[in-house]
Design a protein around this motif. Structure first.
Motif, PDB file in Angstrom:
ATOM      1  N   GLU A 157       0.830  -1.212   0.000  1.00 22.19           N
ATOM      2  CA  GLU A 157       0.000   0.000   0.000  1.00 22.19           C
ATOM      3  C   GLU A 157       0.863   1.260   0.000  1.00 22.19           C
ATOM      4  O   GLU A 157       0.474   2.286  -0.574  1.00 22.19           O
ATOM      5  CB  GLU A 157      -0.932   0.003   1.219  1.00 22.19           C
ATOM      6  CG  GLU A 157      -1.964  -1.114   1.244  1.00 22.19           C
ATOM      7  CD  GLU A 157      -3.016  -0.986   0.152  1.00 22.19           C
ATOM      8  OE1 GLU A 157      -3.090   0.074  -0.516  1.00 22.19           O
ATOM      9  OE2 GLU A 157      -3.776  -1.957  -0.033  1.00 22.19           O
TER      10      GLU A 157
ATOM     11  N   SER B 129       0.359   3.982  -2.790  1.00 22.29           N
ATOM     12  CA  SER B 129      -0.017   5.356  -2.449  1.00 22.29           C
ATOM     13  C   SER B 129       0.775   6.388  -3.243  1.00 22.29           C
ATOM     14  O   SER B 129       0.286   7.500  -3.472  1.00 22.29           O
ATOM     15  CB  SER B 129       0.182   5.599  -0.945  1.00 22.29           C
ATOM     16  OG  SER B 129       1.555   5.757  -0.614  1.00 22.29           O
TER      17      SER B 129
ATOM     18  N   PHE C  46      -2.716   8.073  -4.533  1.00 24.69           N
ATOM     19  CA  PHE C  46      -3.321   8.988  -3.573  1.00 24.69           C
ATOM     20  C   PHE C  46      -2.786  10.407  -3.717  1.00 24.69           C
ATOM     21  O   PHE C  46      -1.617  10.611  -4.060  1.00 24.69           O
ATOM     22  CB  PHE C  46      -3.084   8.491  -2.143  1.00 24.69           C
ATOM     23  CG  PHE C  46      -3.894   7.286  -1.785  1.00 24.69           C
ATOM     24  CD1 PHE C  46      -5.188   7.422  -1.291  1.00 24.69           C
ATOM     25  CD2 PHE C  46      -3.384   6.013  -1.964  1.00 24.69           C
ATOM     26  CE1 PHE C  46      -5.948   6.308  -0.978  1.00 24.69           C
ATOM     27  CE2 PHE C  46      -4.126   4.890  -1.649  1.00 24.69           C
ATOM     28  CZ  PHE C  46      -5.423   5.044  -1.159  1.00 24.69           C
TER      29      PHE C  46
ATOM     30  N   PRO D 247       0.484  10.973  -0.770  1.00 25.04           N
ATOM     31  CA  PRO D 247       1.139   9.670  -0.642  1.00 25.04           C
ATOM     32  C   PRO D 247       1.813   9.520   0.723  1.00 25.04           C
ATOM     33  O   PRO D 247       2.132  10.491   1.404  1.00 25.04           O
ATOM     34  CB  PRO D 247       2.178   9.693  -1.773  1.00 25.04           C
ATOM     35  CG  PRO D 247       2.435  11.142  -2.031  1.00 25.04           C
ATOM     36  CD  PRO D 247       1.138  11.843  -1.772  1.00 25.04           C
ATOM     37  N   TRP D 248       2.019   8.266   1.130  1.00 28.54           N
ATOM     38  CA  TRP D 248       2.700   7.989   2.385  1.00 28.54           C
ATOM     39  C   TRP D 248       4.175   8.385   2.267  1.00 28.54           C
ATOM     40  O   TRP D 248       4.771   8.316   1.182  1.00 28.54           O
ATOM     41  CB  TRP D 248       2.588   6.509   2.731  1.00 28.54           C
ATOM     42  CG  TRP D 248       1.168   6.063   2.947  1.00 28.54           C
ATOM     43  CD1 TRP D 248       0.046   6.845   2.873  1.00 28.54           C
ATOM     44  CD2 TRP D 248       0.715   4.748   3.254  1.00 28.54           C
ATOM     45  NE1 TRP D 248      -1.077   6.097   3.133  1.00 28.54           N
ATOM     46  CE2 TRP D 248      -0.701   4.792   3.373  1.00 28.54           C
ATOM     47  CE3 TRP D 248       1.353   3.532   3.464  1.00 28.54           C
ATOM     48  CZ2 TRP D 248      -1.459   3.680   3.664  1.00 28.54           C
ATOM     49  CZ3 TRP D 248       0.593   2.405   3.762  1.00 28.54           C
ATOM     50  CH2 TRP D 248      -0.793   2.468   3.867  1.00 28.54           C
TER      51      TRP D 248
END
Length: 627
Positions: A371, A375, A379, A382-383
């Motif tokens: 994940e 990301s 996303f 992002p992380w």
């Protein structure tokens, strides 16, 4: 230049409240409760629909109305094949209702992010599919309770009157639907007391989401009761493939329901720490995918994710720019987590609790890594390395807790729960683990004595269309250390603008795209570093409903870093006693725990009263698939 917003966050809020309000181009949208006429219309409509459902139920049980009998028979021959009518019709109705509510929820979240507050509950078109869907869930539960007439719907049935028994799943389904529906009127009361909490995680908002998402467990229990109560011809039993798909859809639906709690992160406007996202993803994956593998059979976890992707991805496409024309919501991947569960099951399928725990660890480590990589592409936020250690610990905690709950759910549905002492201990450990992880994520700090100097560059457009780049300097320069995010967020101005800032040097950043500084846009700098969650307002429109003037964005200004909640949720009322908010939130929390415990009770009840059949003649088709 001096700026009144250079004071502390609370001082800035007081300054805003003290200023004369500028006129707005349009009538102010209410920031408290709904208008009285809308409350009357909504209450009247709800009362009418409820009366219709009750009349149909009464007419069916007295034999004066045969509509439900005919619909139940139709469902038995169609999508509910192999289930008695009191399970077939409610199961079909509840699944369709959940899909309707899911579309409405993501549509509504998108509208609030891009357009801000609405003019009332009936003025927001997205509220209608939510209301229809939630009422459909409640109706499905009521029908499941009313339909059994002249028959006992299995040994796990609950006695209502001397000769009226209702299936446990139906009672729980009606309760979950009612709990979700109750969130609507309570949300209006909440807004009147505390102001509008423009966040998905408002207590009454969580009632809507939680009631709908957890109703899948009630549906699973109802399906189990229906299969065991089926007395039709053996030839009418569904094939192994049909049973496999039906169960897989239920498990995928549970994954969808548990994933809705992540929606703020999906859209890129989370108002809580980033470590909550891996926790929520792992919790949903552990619970739904472990249950899918044990209840559906080999490949069940992968099937559940595939169904999730089709539905959840389809909702994003429908709500997004190409169809309805609103915002795109990113979708967690989950396929890596499904593979983790399937691999663990190769060795631990006959040890369910061990499978849940090991799958949770794999989900929290390997799944977290997958994940993390996803990301970066999927996303808006992002992380980053800032959450690497804590995020993985949170993911492991969520994965193990979810895995234990998923294993208990599947074993309960199959009538083989471990002895009560073991089951209760595992359930209590899971709930405590989730509570501890959520509480850790809620520990937030705000940097003190930190300021941001903003210099606008590349200003374009007139006052009604103004955009600009900016160069931002933080003082002290050491205030930020590898933040989880540092970005410009503009929202509620007929769109969404989320762009990470580009680092030029210690404490110096620049924008990566022009930011909106006009109209109804609310534009700010968002900072998230470790436990710190803060913001700097850049431009805020006048808001007559809350008595706030416009906060302009001059060419150069310096403002204090403050709690971003004061900026993102500027509609919240000040001066409300803290104990009142705590007491109100505690009531919602206790009601939610009561729903969770009720679902646990229902699972234990069907396991105890409908144990797994062992004779070859009585073994159910779907149990053949599982083995």
């Amino acid at each position: 230049m001096w700026d009144p917003m250079t004071s502390s966050g609370h001082g800035a809020a007081l300054w805003l409240a003290a200023q004369p309000v500028q006129s707005l181009e349009q009538e102010a949208k209410p920031a408290g409760g709904a208008a009285l006429d809308q409350i009357i219309i909504a209450s009247g409509g709800a009362a009418l629909l409820t009366a219709v459902v009750l009349v149909l139920g009464w007419g069916h049980r007295t034999g004066r109305i045969t509509l439900l009998t005919r619909l139940a028979a139709l469902a038995e021959r169609g999508p509910g094949r192999g289930l008695p009518g009191w399970a077939a019709l409610p199961t079909t109705l509840s699944l369709l209702s959940l899909l309707t509510a899911l579309l409405g929820m993501y549509w509504d979240i998108s509208l609030h992010i891009s357009h801000g507050r609405d003019e009332g509950p009936l003025a927001n078109i997205a509220h209608y599919p939510i209301l229809i869907g939630l009422f459909g869930i409640f109706t499905a539960g009521v029908l499941a309770m009313a339909l059994p007439k002249g028959e006992h719907p299995g040994r796990a049935a609950v006695r209502i009157t001397r000769d009226w028994y209702a299936p446990t799943g139906g009672v729980l389904l009606a309760g979950a639907g009612f709990y979700a529906l109750l969130g609507f009127p309570l949300d209006d009361v909440w807004h009147r007391i505390f102001g509008q909490d423009v966040t998905l995680w408002g207590p009454t908002h969580l009632m809507l989401i939680g009631g709908a998402g957890l109703s899948l467990i009630a549906m699973m229990i109802l399906e189990r009761e229906g299969r065991r109560a089926w007395t039709g011809p053996a030839g009418d039993r569904p094939s192994a493939l049909v049973s496999y798909v039906r169960r897989g859809m239920h498990a995928g639906g549970l994954l969808i329901g548990l994933s809705v709690f992540q929606a703020e992160y999906d859209f890129g406007v989370p108002q809580f720490r980033l470590v909550h996202q891996p926790l929520l993803i792992a919790l949903a994956a552990g619970c739904a995918l472990v249950a899918a593998r044990l209840w559906v059979g080999r490949g069940g976890a992968v099937f559940a994710v595939t169904f999730y992707m089709l539905v959840r991805g389809g909702v994003s496409l429908l709500v997004g720019p190409e169809v309805i024309g609103e915002l795109w919501a990113s979708v967690p991947l989950y396929f890596a987590e499904a593979l983790c569960v399937e691999i663990a099951a190769l060795a631990l399928a006959r040890r369910p609790l061990a499978l849940g725990a090991v799958s949770g660890v794999l989900i929290g480590t390997a799944g977290f890594g997958a994940e993390y990589a996803w990301s970066q592409a999927a996303f808006r936020l992002p992380w980053t390395g800032d959450i690497l250690a804590e995020g993985m610990i949170m993911a492991v905690a969520g994965g193990v807790a979810g895995g234990l709950c998923g294993a208990l759910l599947a074993e309960g549905l199959e009538g083989r729960l471990p002895r009560p002492a073991v089951a209760r201990t595992a359930f209590a450990v899971a709930i405590a683990g989730v509570a501890a992880a959520v509480a850790n994520g809620l520990l937030i700090t705000v940097p003190q004595d930190v300021r941001a100097t903003v210099a606008l560059t590349g200003v374009q457009g007139d006052a009604a269309h103004r955009t600009a780049h900016a160069r931002i300097t933080f003082d002290p320069a050491t205030a930020l250390d590898d933040p989880a995010w540092i970005a410009i967020t503009g929202w509620q101005g007929q769109g969404l603008h989320v762009e990470p800032l580009i680092r030029e040097g210690d404490g110096v950043y620049r924008t990566s795209a022009p930011m909106p500084l006009h109209g109804d846009w609310k534009t700010l700098i968002r900072l998230h570093d470790g436990r710190s969650l803060a913001g700097v307002p850049i431009y805020m429109p006048a808001d007559a409903a809350i008595g706030a003037p416009e906060l302009a964005a001059p060419a150069n200004f310096t403002r204090s870093v403050q709690s971003e909640k004061l900026i993102l949720q500027r509609e919240l009322k000040t001066g409300v006693p803290g104990w009142l908010w705590l007491a109100s939130s505690s009531v919602v929390l206790l009601c939610t725990l009561a729903l969770i415990l009720a679902l646990g009770w229902g699972t234990a009840r069907v396991s105890r009263l409908l144990p797994r059949e062992t004779s070859a003649a009585a073994t159910e088709t779907t149990e053949k698939v599982t083995t």
